[in-house]
Design an enzyme around this catalytic site. Structure first.
Site, PDB file in Angstrom:
ATOM      1  N   HIS A  82       0.830  -1.197   0.000  1.00  0.00           N
ATOM      2  CA  HIS A  82       0.000   0.000   0.000  1.00  0.00           C
ATOM      3  C   HIS A  82       0.865   1.248   0.000  1.00  0.00           C
ATOM      4  O   HIS A  82       1.832   1.340   0.745  1.00  0.00           O
ATOM      5  CB  HIS A  82      -0.918   0.024   1.237  1.00  0.00           C
ATOM      6  CG  HIS A  82      -1.764   1.249   1.289  1.00  0.00           C
ATOM      7  ND1 HIS A  82      -2.921   1.374   0.551  1.00  0.00           N
ATOM      8  CD2 HIS A  82      -1.608   2.420   1.942  1.00  0.00           C
ATOM      9  CE1 HIS A  82      -3.447   2.570   0.774  1.00  0.00           C
ATOM     10  NE2 HIS A  82      -2.667   3.230   1.602  1.00  0.00           N
ATOM     11  N   ASP A 161     -14.696   3.769   8.046  1.00  0.00           N
ATOM     12  CA  ASP A 161     -13.627   4.665   7.587  1.00  0.00           C
ATOM     13  C   ASP A 161     -14.160   5.630   6.541  1.00  0.00           C
ATOM     14  O   ASP A 161     -13.844   6.818   6.546  1.00  0.00           O
ATOM     15  CB  ASP A 161     -12.461   3.855   7.017  1.00  0.00           C
ATOM     16  CG  ASP A 161     -11.461   4.779   6.335  1.00  0.00           C
ATOM     17  OD1 ASP A 161     -10.886   5.631   7.041  1.00  0.00           O
ATOM     18  OD2 ASP A 161     -11.288   4.698   5.110  1.00  0.00           O
ATOM     19  N   ARG A 168     -13.928  13.962   8.358  1.00  0.00           N
ATOM     20  CA  ARG A 168     -12.591  14.572   8.554  1.00  0.00           C
ATOM     21  C   ARG A 168     -12.315  15.592   7.467  1.00  0.00           C
ATOM     22  O   ARG A 168     -11.731  16.653   7.719  1.00  0.00           O
ATOM     23  CB  ARG A 168     -11.510  13.481   8.516  1.00  0.00           C
ATOM     24  CG  ARG A 168     -11.456  12.628   9.759  1.00  0.00           C
ATOM     25  CD  ARG A 168     -10.597  11.391   9.528  1.00  0.00           C
ATOM     26  NE  ARG A 168      -9.222  11.700   9.183  1.00  0.00           N
ATOM     27  CZ  ARG A 168      -8.409  10.885   8.497  1.00  0.00           C
ATOM     28  NH1 ARG A 168      -8.827   9.701   8.101  1.00  0.00           N
ATOM     29  NH2 ARG A 168      -7.184  11.244   8.238  1.00  0.00           N
ATOM     30  N   SER A 183      -7.082   4.851   9.473  1.00  0.00           N
ATOM     31  CA  SER A 183      -7.866   4.839   8.240  1.00  0.00           C
ATOM     32  C   SER A 183      -7.222   3.908   7.213  1.00  0.00           C
ATOM     33  O   SER A 183      -7.877   3.023   6.641  1.00  0.00           O
ATOM     34  CB  SER A 183      -7.957   6.274   7.708  1.00  0.00           C
ATOM     35  OG  SER A 183      -8.346   6.296   6.370  1.00  0.00           O
ATOM     36  N   LYS A 187      -8.495  -0.513   6.241  1.00  0.00           N
ATOM     37  CA  LYS A 187      -8.819  -1.077   4.926  1.00  0.00           C
ATOM     38  C   LYS A 187      -7.880  -2.219   4.577  1.00  0.00           C
ATOM     39  O   LYS A 187      -8.271  -3.214   3.973  1.00  0.00           O
ATOM     40  CB  LYS A 187      -8.753   0.033   3.868  1.00  0.00           C
ATOM     41  CG  LYS A 187      -9.919   1.017   4.013  1.00  0.00           C
ATOM     42  CD  LYS A 187      -9.797   2.220   3.131  1.00  0.00           C
ATOM     43  CE  LYS A 187      -8.723   3.139   3.595  1.00  0.00           C
ATOM     44  NZ  LYS A 187      -8.892   4.553   3.388  1.00  0.00           N
TER      45      LYS A 187
HETATM   46  N1  URA Z   1      -5.345   7.522   2.940  1.00  0.00           N
HETATM   47  C1  URA Z   1      -6.375   6.989   3.641  1.00  0.00           C
HETATM   48  O1  URA Z   1      -6.938   5.976   3.237  1.00  0.00           O
HETATM   49  N2  URA Z   1      -6.781   7.611   4.764  1.00  0.00           N
HETATM   50  C2  URA Z   1      -6.193   8.719   5.249  1.00  0.00           C
HETATM   51  O2  URA Z   1      -6.594   9.220   6.275  1.00  0.00           O
HETATM   52  C3  URA Z   1      -5.130   9.253   4.522  1.00  0.00           C
HETATM   53  C4  URA Z   1      -4.710   8.625   3.371  1.00  0.00           C
END
Ligand code: URA
Length: 435
Positions: A82, A161, A168, A183, A187
């Protein structure tokens, strides 16, 4: 339990328990806790932070808020990569087939781009015919058959999220370390891999501009991953200029093919080899990272990664003729050279500004409904450390709609920063974080 009390607790710098965090995340996801209370909580977290246990509990609560992918039907140790997001980041297109060619099963979910950062799914959808939606059964079968499948992230993966991120975004609480780390990792955990390799970007085009902040984010995510029982390693890489030479969807597919055929940009190739080596190391397929690097270089040199890419494209429905005749990927209607308005050595290229200029051409997404121009973008002719004469071309702009070209090129040109002396190059791979 009352949300009011939890907000007060965090406001007063007390520690939230696992039960309290689960109550808050569950209640907000179901719509039982209103936006105004969650907003207050996010701001309290922004100012007070979260300790390691709270951050892990928040991540797990978000990961468990929707579907989790069961990859147990795939043979072998599954590894996911990622990136925290950048400009010109086409690594997944290259590293996916490299890893699969080296024997790592790649079962990956990726997202779309938003704002100045691009998304792997948009790049893949720029390839005619490529399908980014698959039934889970077919997804798993494809990984078992050819070693790789990549699909778009579904809305059911970590829905908490999604909801929290939207809040946010409008409450100035995006750039909070525990909120970013939880966050991203929620995932990744929900997507089911056994091992996770994180490419944490650092610099003017990244969430974390300073190296110390990138290291702190990397450490937090590595602890979350390991705390959740997934072996996690983070590589910190430079984002003080776009990655590689191409920015824009089809253009980046073209560049990915160049790397896969051994003709790619040195830093981009180095990053793919390094991340791949840690994927091999993390999954236990090699005992030493240097052996992993050797193996990754070999799959590039032997053409196995390129062959794997083509096999993957075919399996997901792509029209491979457009990939064999790569000129088609660079066939935007308008092409325009951008000239330098200064002379000197390129000191840095503001990657976020280049991303915004590309977005103005239609290569990126202003909002979720934006329609993309897949062929639009920039080819950088000069990068950090290069000498440039005044009026020398620094880039080529590709576009199909010329109404925004002048404004976008102006913005692109202003992203270049020069110095009279050539600066010592800084290391591109800055650190590796593992426990
Ligand atoms: N990428 C994400 O998935 N979440 C964040 O808060 C910042 C970058």
């Amino acid at each position: 339990m009352r949300m009011y009390d939890l907000i007060m607790k965090k406001r007063n710098n007390d520690i939230l328990t696992q039960e309290e965090i689960r109550y808050m995340v569950g209640g907000f996801t179901k719509g039982e806790i209103p936006d105004y209370q969650m907003s207050a909580m996010l701001m309290a977290i922004y100012f007070r932070g979260m300790n390691e246990a709270e951050t892990l509990n928040l991540t797990m609560a978000m990961a468990d808020s929707g579907d989790t992918l069961d990859l147990s039907g795939i043979q072998g140790v599954k590894c996911d990569k990622h990136s925290t997001g950048g400009v010109g980041d086409k690594v997944s297109l290259i590293l996916g087939p490299m890893a699969a060619a080296a024997g790592i099963p790649v079962a990956k979910m990726s997202g779309r781009g938003l704002g100045h950062t691009g998304g792997t799914i948009d790049k893949l959808e720029s390839i005619a015919g490529f399908r980014t939606v698959m039934e889970q059964e077919d997804f798993i079968r494809q990984v078992n058959d050819i070693g790789i499948a990549l699909v778009g992230q579904t809305a059911h993966l970590a829905p908490a999220d999604k909801k929290i991120y939207a809040l946010r975004d409008v409450t100035a609480t995006v750039d909070s370390l525990p909120l970013i780390a939880s966050s991203i990792m929620s995932k990744k955990l929900a997507a089911g891999a056994d091992t996770i390799v994180l490419d944490v970007k650092c610099g003017n085009g990244a969430f974390m501009r300073e190296e110390a902040a990138a290291v702190a984010l990397a450490k937090t995510m590595v602890r979350i991953g390991n705390g959740a029982g997934r072996h996690t390693i983070a590589v910190i890489s430079d984002m003080n200029e776009p990655l590689g030479y191409m920015v824009g969807n089809s253009l980046e597919v073209w560049e990915a093919l160049e790397v896969l055929q051994g003709r790619g940009d040195e830093k981009l190739t180095e990053l793919c080899i390094t991340l791949g080596a840690y994927m091999l190391y993390g999954t236990g397929l090699v005992k030493r990272v240097t052996n992993g690097k050797r193996k990754m270089k070999r799959v590039l040199e032997d053409g196995l990664a390129y062959k794997k890419f083509m096999e993957w494209m075919k399996a997901q429905g792509a029209d491979t003729s457009s990939l064999s005749n790569t000129k088609q990927l660079l066939s935007a209607k308008y092409r325009l050279q951008i000239l330098s308005d200064q002379k000197g050595y390129v000191r840095e290229i503001l990657a976020d500004e280049v991303g915004i200029a590309a977005l103005m051409l239609g290569a990126g997404r202003e909002n979720l409904d934006s329609v993309l121009d897949y062929q639009a973008g920039f080819r950088l002719l000069k990068k950090t450390g290069d000498y440039v004469e005044e009026q020398e071309p620094i880039a080529v702009c590709y576009a199909n709609d010329n109404s925004k070209v002048a404004e976008a090129c102006e913005r692109f040109q202003a992203a270049y920063r020069f110095s009279r002396e050539r600066q010592e190059p800084k290391p591109f791979i800055k650190a590796v974080i593992q426990e």
